[in-house]
Design an enzyme around this catalytic site. Structure first.
Site, short mmCIF file in Angstrom:
data_model
loop_
_atom_site.label_atom_id
_atom_site.label_comp_id
_atom_site.label_asym_id
_atom_site.label_seq_id
_atom_site.Cartn_x
_atom_site.Cartn_y
_atom_site.Cartn_z
N THR A 96 20.47 -1.29 -13.02
CA THR A 96 20.16 -0.46 -14.19
C THR A 96 18.65 -0.52 -14.48
OG1 THR A 96 20.61 -2.33 -15.64
CG2 THR A 96 22.45 -0.83 -15.23
N GLY A 154 9.64 -4.77 -3.38
CA GLY A 154 10.53 -3.66 -3.00
C GLY A 154 11.26 -4.00 -1.71
N LYS A 225 7.01 -10.32 -11.69
CA LYS A 225 7.13 -10.71 -10.28
C LYS A 225 6.54 -12.11 -10.06
CE LYS A 225 7.21 -5.89 -8.84
NZ LYS A 225 6.40 -4.69 -8.59
N1 HSE Z 1 6.08 0.15 -10.76
C1 HSE Z 1 6.10 -0.78 -9.67
C2 HSE Z 1 4.84 -0.63 -8.86
C3 HSE Z 1 7.26 -0.61 -8.77
O1 HSE Z 1 4.03 0.25 -9.13
O2 HSE Z 1 4.63 -1.42 -7.95
C4 HSE Z 1 8.48 -1.31 -9.23
O3 HSE Z 1 8.34 -2.70 -9.21
#
Ligand code: HSE
Length: 343
Positions: A96, A154, A225
């Protein structure tokens, strides 16, 4: 392996596509038989214990209907929490949207899955950023696996690289370019000499930055992160509030020019510093440093006791890439369960 998917956006669609591709390939190397038995979204769910067809899900979505509109298996109005509780499955994939204020609804979904003995794979940084130490403990207490490869990098296997490829080594420090949007903005400013505002507008037009871009440019995404890396790789017990955070709003063209004259550039870096403190801030780094990637790329350097500096580079976002990370996590759980059966 029976899977409940919670959330059906870009990553969710990527997950059903990838799983059906692997399933039809019947790839012996993967040796697992994934079956999506339920998909829950905000409006309800679609449930079929025999497994759902991704093509049909896609067709319903394309028609502009909620997935619960499926005439055969749709359950309009049913709550995701009830689907997690009542549908028989081994794994819940929670995808989500991210919420770093309350972590909801993902937090409740994950806790519900743990309590009902289901393993969890998520790409959602919210619950991890706010409560990672508590969630990993709760998973252990309930004797289930909790995996979140897609939350950092990612599709780039940043967490696995550190955890598995560098196994046995001691990781002494971590620093990374963990956000593609800010990296794109800083790269554009530096290479094309355009202002922060113009670079941000281009990033928004290209769909990298959100319309409300604070999550990226104020460093929240990088901070989430960094929290995940600190906990999972360095064994710390930290949350978002422990991160010292500065975004890139104040980085000027003059700052970038001055850095460039010294052979350097400025990047938004998330790091666990030598005092073990998680820090996010714009940092001047040499253009020859392997960490110095441009565009939307991510890069993370692990400072190791034996292997010295090891850097992994790759795309940090994208639906199909992140769905690939979900598949890796599912395979990891599947292998762990198989190993348990053998012992
Ligand atoms: N918005 C993030 C980025 C991607 O620009 O790296 C999702 O973690």
């Amino acid at each position: 392996m029976r899977i409940i998917l919670v959330g059906y956006g870009v990553v969710g669609k990527g997950v059903t596509t990838i799983l059906s591709r692997r399933y039809t390939e019947k790839n012996k190397n993967f040796g697992f038989n994934p079956k999506v038995v339920a998909v829950a979204d905000v409006d309800g769910a679609v449930i079929n214990p025999q497994g759902l067809s991704p093509d049909k899900l896609e067709e319903i979505k394309q028609g502009g209907y909620p997935i619960s509109a499926d005439p055969e298996f749709g359950c309009p109005g049913i709550k995701a929490l009830n689907v997690i509780k009542e549908v028989e499955a081994e794994v819940v994939v929670e995808i989500t949207p991210v919420n770093i204020k309350t972590a909801e609804p993902a937090m409740s979904h994950i806790v519900q899955a743990f309590k009902t003995g289901k393993h969890v794979v998520t790409t959602n940084k919210g619950p991890l950023a706010l409560a990672m130490p508590a969630l990993t403990e709760l998973a252990q207490y309930n004797n289930v696996y909790f995996r979140f490869s897609g939350t950092v990098g990612g599709g780039t296997p940043v967490l696995e690289f550190a955890k598995r490829c560098l196994a046995g080594d001691q990781i002494l420090g971590i620093k990374g370019i963990l956000n593609g949007t800010t990296n794109y903005i800083l790269s554009e400013m530096s290479q094309n000499r355009i202002s922060f505002q113009d670079a941000l507008s281009t990033a928004q037009k290209l769909g990298y930055a959100e319309r409300e871009p604070s999550m990226d440019i104020d460093g929240f995404d990088t901070a989430c992160k960094t929290v995940i890396l600190a906990n999972w790789i360095l064994g710390q017990k930290v949350t978002l509030k422990d991160v010292e955070r500065t975004g890139i709003r104040e980085v000027s063209l003059q700052d970038l020019d001055r850095a460039s004259k010294l052979g350097n550039t400025i990047k938004l870096v998330g790091a666990i510093d030598d005092k073990n403190k998680p820090v996010v801030k714009p940092v001047e780094i040499s253009k020859t440093n392997p960490l110095c990637v441009s565009g939307v790329l991510n890069a993370v350097t692990f400072q190791c006791e034996f292997a010295a500096e090891q850097t992994i580079v790759g795309r940090g976002a994208g639906g199909i890439e992140t769905a690939g990370a979900v598949l890796r996590d599912l395979l990891d759980i599947r292998h762990k369960l198989a190993a348990k059966l053998l012992t």
